[in-house]
Scaffold this motif. Structure first.
Motif, PDB file in Angstrom:
ATOM      1  N   GLU A 179       0.856  -1.187   0.000  1.00  0.00           N
ATOM      2  CA  GLU A 179       0.000   0.000   0.000  1.00  0.00           C
ATOM      3  C   GLU A 179       0.889   1.233   0.000  1.00  0.00           C
ATOM      4  O   GLU A 179       1.976   1.214   0.575  1.00  0.00           O
ATOM      5  CB  GLU A 179      -0.910   0.049   1.231  1.00  0.00           C
ATOM      6  N   GLU A 237       5.673  -3.221  -9.975  1.00  0.00           N
ATOM      7  CA  GLU A 237       4.459  -2.444 -10.190  1.00  0.00           C
ATOM      8  C   GLU A 237       4.776  -1.229 -11.053  1.00  0.00           C
ATOM      9  O   GLU A 237       5.544  -0.370 -10.676  1.00  0.00           O
ATOM     10  CB  GLU A 237       3.918  -2.010  -8.829  1.00  0.00           C
ATOM     11  N   TYR A 283      -2.746   3.121 -11.694  1.00  0.00           N
ATOM     12  CA  TYR A 283      -3.655   2.212 -10.991  1.00  0.00           C
ATOM     13  C   TYR A 283      -4.986   1.979 -11.697  1.00  0.00           C
ATOM     14  O   TYR A 283      -5.462   0.845 -11.788  1.00  0.00           O
ATOM     15  CB  TYR A 283      -3.931   2.743  -9.584  1.00  0.00           C
ATOM     16  N   ARG A 284      -5.633   3.032 -12.193  1.00  0.00           N
ATOM     17  CA  ARG A 284      -6.984   2.877 -12.742  1.00  0.00           C
ATOM     18  C   ARG A 284      -7.011   1.995 -13.996  1.00  0.00           C
ATOM     19  O   ARG A 284      -8.055   1.470 -14.369  1.00  0.00           O
ATOM     20  CB  ARG A 284      -7.598   4.245 -13.061  1.00  0.00           C
ATOM     21  N   MET A 338      -4.444  -0.423 -14.465  1.00  0.00           N
ATOM     22  CA  MET A 338      -3.435  -1.454 -14.221  1.00  0.00           C
ATOM     23  C   MET A 338      -4.056  -2.835 -14.039  1.00  0.00           C
ATOM     24  O   MET A 338      -5.073  -2.991 -13.361  1.00  0.00           O
ATOM     25  CB  MET A 338      -2.624  -1.074 -12.980  1.00  0.00           C
ATOM     26  N   PRO A 381      -4.526  -6.638 -12.622  1.00  0.00           N
ATOM     27  CA  PRO A 381      -4.403  -7.131 -11.242  1.00  0.00           C
ATOM     28  C   PRO A 381      -3.074  -7.812 -10.960  1.00  0.00           C
ATOM     29  O   PRO A 381      -2.525  -7.666  -9.867  1.00  0.00           O
ATOM     30  CB  PRO A 381      -5.584  -8.102 -11.094  1.00  0.00           C
ATOM     31  N   ILE A 385      -0.563  -5.084 -10.206  1.00  0.00           N
ATOM     32  CA  ILE A 385      -0.815  -4.499  -8.890  1.00  0.00           C
ATOM     33  C   ILE A 385      -0.276  -5.402  -7.788  1.00  0.00           C
ATOM     34  O   ILE A 385       0.304  -4.942  -6.803  1.00  0.00           O
ATOM     35  CB  ILE A 385      -2.330  -4.273  -8.686  1.00  0.00           C
ATOM     36  N   GLU A 386      -0.443  -6.706  -7.963  1.00  0.00           N
ATOM     37  CA  GLU A 386      -0.048  -7.675  -6.936  1.00  0.00           C
ATOM     38  C   GLU A 386       1.424  -8.061  -7.013  1.00  0.00           C
ATOM     39  O   GLU A 386       1.869  -8.940  -6.275  1.00  0.00           O
ATOM     40  CB  GLU A 386      -0.895  -8.942  -7.059  1.00  0.00           C
ATOM     41  N   SER A 423      -5.381  -3.368 -19.763  1.00  0.00           N
ATOM     42  CA  SER A 423      -5.461  -1.905 -19.841  1.00  0.00           C
ATOM     43  C   SER A 423      -6.273  -1.464 -21.049  1.00  0.00           C
ATOM     44  O   SER A 423      -7.026  -0.486 -20.980  1.00  0.00           O
ATOM     45  CB  SER A 423      -4.041  -1.308 -19.906  1.00  0.00           C
ATOM     46  N   PRO A 431      -7.301   6.215  -6.593  1.00  0.00           N
ATOM     47  CA  PRO A 431      -6.581   5.197  -7.359  1.00  0.00           C
ATOM     48  C   PRO A 431      -6.251   3.955  -6.534  1.00  0.00           C
ATOM     49  O   PRO A 431      -6.370   2.821  -7.015  1.00  0.00           O
ATOM     50  CB  PRO A 431      -5.322   5.927  -7.809  1.00  0.00           C
ATOM     51  N   LEU A 432      -5.852   4.150  -5.269  1.00  0.00           N
ATOM     52  CA  LEU A 432      -5.494   3.008  -4.430  1.00  0.00           C
ATOM     53  C   LEU A 432      -6.717   2.168  -4.103  1.00  0.00           C
ATOM     54  O   LEU A 432      -6.659   0.930  -4.121  1.00  0.00           O
ATOM     55  CB  LEU A 432      -4.827   3.489  -3.143  1.00  0.00           C
ATOM     56  N   ALA A 440      -7.463   0.074  -7.081  1.00  0.00           N
ATOM     57  CA  ALA A 440      -6.523  -1.040  -7.221  1.00  0.00           C
ATOM     58  C   ALA A 440      -6.873  -2.186  -6.282  1.00  0.00           C
ATOM     59  O   ALA A 440      -6.864  -3.360  -6.676  1.00  0.00           O
ATOM     60  CB  ALA A 440      -5.098  -0.555  -6.945  1.00  0.00           C
TER      61      ALA A 440
END
Length: 480
Positions: free
Chosen positions: A119, A356, A360-361, A363, A365, A368-369, A381, A401-402, A405
Motif C-alpha cells: 500500500e 508495479e 492504478y486505474r 493497471m 491485477p 498491482i499484486e 489496460s 486510485p489506491l 486497485a
C-alpha cells in the motif's frame, strides 16, 4: 483552527471552515480527529498530556488534505503521532527525508532480500511537504531497527551519488553505466542517426507541463514536432533511466499507429525527445476536457488503431505497461497512435516480468499484486480504455486510485458498462479485463473482432453523422 480544550472529546461541536462542497469530508475529518484524540488520551501517552497537545494535533490534521483522515486507522492512533513527528523533522533540511519504520506483520523468510510495497499513501501538506506512508513486506527480520538502518544507509548512498548518474539497459539486457554531466549513453548498433542538433530546434508554445519536464510544440528542419524537454533541476536516476529507456525503445519502432520518434538530444543540459506533432492531442483530453464523444463507427476506428499499434509492439516483444487514453494521441487526419514509452520494456526472455508499473486505474491485477506478467497486462489496460471510449468517463471516478486497485485485485471490481453499449463490444471488453491473464485475447484477436464488427456496422449503419470525422462536440452520456 484550534478546538476549545474545555469541551468533552465525545461531544465536540465545530463549524467546518470548508465550503459546503467539502463539508461532508470536513465533518468526517473532525470525527476522526476526535476519535484519535480520545484514543491517544486513553493510552495515557506522555505526549498526549502535554499542554497544547490538542491544538497541535488539530493543526497536524488541518495541514493535510481531508482524505488523510479517511485513511487513518483509529485503532493505531499512535501512528498519527509518528506522522506528526516526521513532518516536524522534515522542516529541518538536514533531516530530509524523515522516515520511520514499524512492523505491521511478520513475514516468512524469503530467498531474496527485498521490499514489496503493498500500500502507498501520499499526502501533500498545505505548506509544501509530502507525507508518504508505505506498507511493505519482504523484510525477513522482526527487528525494525535493522530495516531503519538499511533505509538510512540507502538514503545516504543516494545523497553521496552524483545527481546525474544513470543506468541504462543495452540490447542484451546488461547494465550500461553513464553520466549526464556530458551525455546520456543510449545503447546503439552504430547505424542509427537520431542525435538531434538543438540548434535546429525551434520552440513555439508550451503544450503541457509535468513534474520532470515540459512538452512544447515546435519545428525541426521545418517539420512540426513535439519536444519533450527534461527539467535540469529535477534530474535524478529514475528520470534519467526512464529517458534512456524511452529513447532506446522508440528508436527501434516504426508503425503508422505508434507516435513516430524523430530524434533526441542526450547532451546535458539540453536533454529532450523529439517526436512527430499530434495536432489533435490525447484521447483523454478530448473525452474529459473537451467533453467530446465518439460515435460508434469512429469509436471502432480508434479502438482498431490502438490495437494495430499494440499488436506491432507485441510482435516486437515490447510491453507498454502504461496504456491509457492519456497516452493515445491523434493526428490531424484522425489517426490514433500509441505514445509515451517512458515505462515500456522489452519483454524478458523468460516471457514474464515483475514490479508495479503503470497507472492504478488502468493497471492489470497481476501487476498491482507484483506477480509475474506479460503482454496480457496491456490487454487488460486496453479493456479499460475501451470502456472509457464507450462511457466517456474516468474509470472508478468515485474511488481513489489506491481504492480502485484494491477493488480490482480483491473483489474483481470493474467499471460499470453503459447500457447503450453494443453487445459485441461489451463481450470484447469483458474478455480483455478477465482476472486470469490467460483468458484474455491477444491484440491480433482483438483486431479481428473489431474488423468484423466494423464491417457489420458499415453494412447496416444508417445514422447521420454531422460531426467532423466522426467526432461529436458534446459528450453523450450513457446510463450508469
Amino acid at each position: 483552527m484550534a478546538i476549545d480544550d474545555n469541551e468533552s472529546c465525545g461531544s465536540r461541536a465545530m463549524e467546518p471552515s470548508a465550503s459546503p462542497k467539502h463539508s461532508r469530508l470536513q465533518r468526517q475529518k473532525v470525527q476522526v480527529f476526535n476519535e484519535v484524540l480520545s484514543r491517544l488520551q486513553d493510552l495515557n501517552l506522555e505526549e498526549a498530556d502535554l499542554p497544547g497537545f490538542e491544538d497541535q494535533l488539530w493543526l497536524h490534521f488541518n495541514r493535510l488534505p481531508a482524505r488523510y483522515a479517511l485513511d487513518v486507522n483509529v485503532e493505531r492512533a499512535e501512528d498519527v503521532l509518528v506522522h506528526r513527528r516526521l513532518l516536524q523533522l522534515a522542516e529541518d533540511l538536514e533531516n530530509r527525508p524523515a522516515f520511520d519504520v514499524r512492523l505491521v506483520q511478520l513475514t516468512s523468510i524469503v530467498s531474496e532480500i527485498g521490499l514489496n510495497i503493498e500500500e502507498a499513501h501520499v499526502f501533500s501538506t498545505v505548506d509544501g511537504f509530502s507525507l508518504d506512508v508505505f506498507v511493505v513486506d519482504g523484510w525477513q527480520y522482526e527487528e525494525t531497527g535493522l530495516l531503519k538502518g538499511e533505509l538510512q544507509k540507502g538514503i545516504m548512498r543516494s545523497k553521496e551519488q552524483p545527481q546525474h548518474s544513470l543506468a541504462a539497459m543495452n540490447e542484451q539486457g546488461q547494465t550500461v553505466s553513464g553520466s549526464v554531466s556530458s551525455c546520456v549513453k543510449i545503447p546503439t548498433d552504430g547505424t542509427d542517426d537520431w542525435e538531434i542538433d538543438v540548434c535546429l530546434l525551434k520552440y513555439e508554445n508550451k503544450v503541457a507541463s509535468g513534474s520532470s519536464g515540459d512538452l512544447y510544440k515546435g519545428t525541426y528542419c521545418s517539420q512540426e514536432v513535439a519536444i519533450k524537454v527534461l527539467k535540469p533541476e529535477q534530474l535524478n536516476m529514475d528520470i534519467l533511466k526512464e529517458f534512456s529507456q524511452e529513447v532506446f525503445i522508440m528508436r527501434k519502432i516504426r508503425h503508422k499507429n505508434v507516435v513516430q520518434f524523430i530524434g533526441a538530444c542526450t547532451q546535458a543540459p539540453n536533454l529532450c525527445i523529439v517526436t512527430e506533432y499530434m495536432s489533435r492531442g490525447s484521447i483523454h483530453n478530448f473525452l474529459h476536457k473537451q467533453k467530446g464523444a465518439f460515435k460508434l463507427p469512429t469509436l471502432l476506428k480508434v479502438a482498431a488503431d490502438v490495437s494495430k499499434g499494440m499488436n506491432y509492439l507485441y510482435q516486437n516483444n515490447i510491453i507498454h505497461r502504461d496504456l491509457k487514453t492519456a497516452n493515445l494521441l491523434m493526428d490531424e487526419h484522425g489517426v490514433v497512435k500509441v505514445g509515451d514509452f517512458g515505462v515500456a520494456r522489452v519483454q524478458a526472455q523468460t516471457g514474464v516480468m515483475t514490479a508495479e508499473t503503470g497507472t492504478y486505474r488502468w493497471m492489470a491485477p497481476e501487476v498491482i499484486e507484483h506477480r509475474p506478467y506479460d503482454h496480457k497486462a496491456d490487454v487488460f489496460s486496453f479493456g479499460i480504455v475501451l470502456w472509457e471510449l464507450l462511457s466517456g468517463e474516468i474509470p472508478y471516478a468515485h474511488l481513489t486510485p489506491l481504492q480502485a486497485a484494491v477493488g480490482v485485485v480483491q473483489q474483481g471490481l470493474r467499471p460499470r458498462i453503459p447500457e447503450h453499449a453494443h453487445p459485441k463490444l461489451v463481450e470484447l471488453l469483458e474478455k480483455c479485463w478477465q482476472q486470469d491473464p490467460t483468458q484474455r485475447p491477444d491484440f491480433s484477436e482483438i483486431l479481428d473482432i473489431l474488423k468484423r464488427l466494423t464491417k457489420e456496422k458499415q453494412a447496416g449503419y444508417d445514422g447521420e453523422d454531422k460531426s467532423i470525422d466522426g467526432f461529436s462536440p458534446a459528450r453523450k452520456k450513457g446510463h450508469h
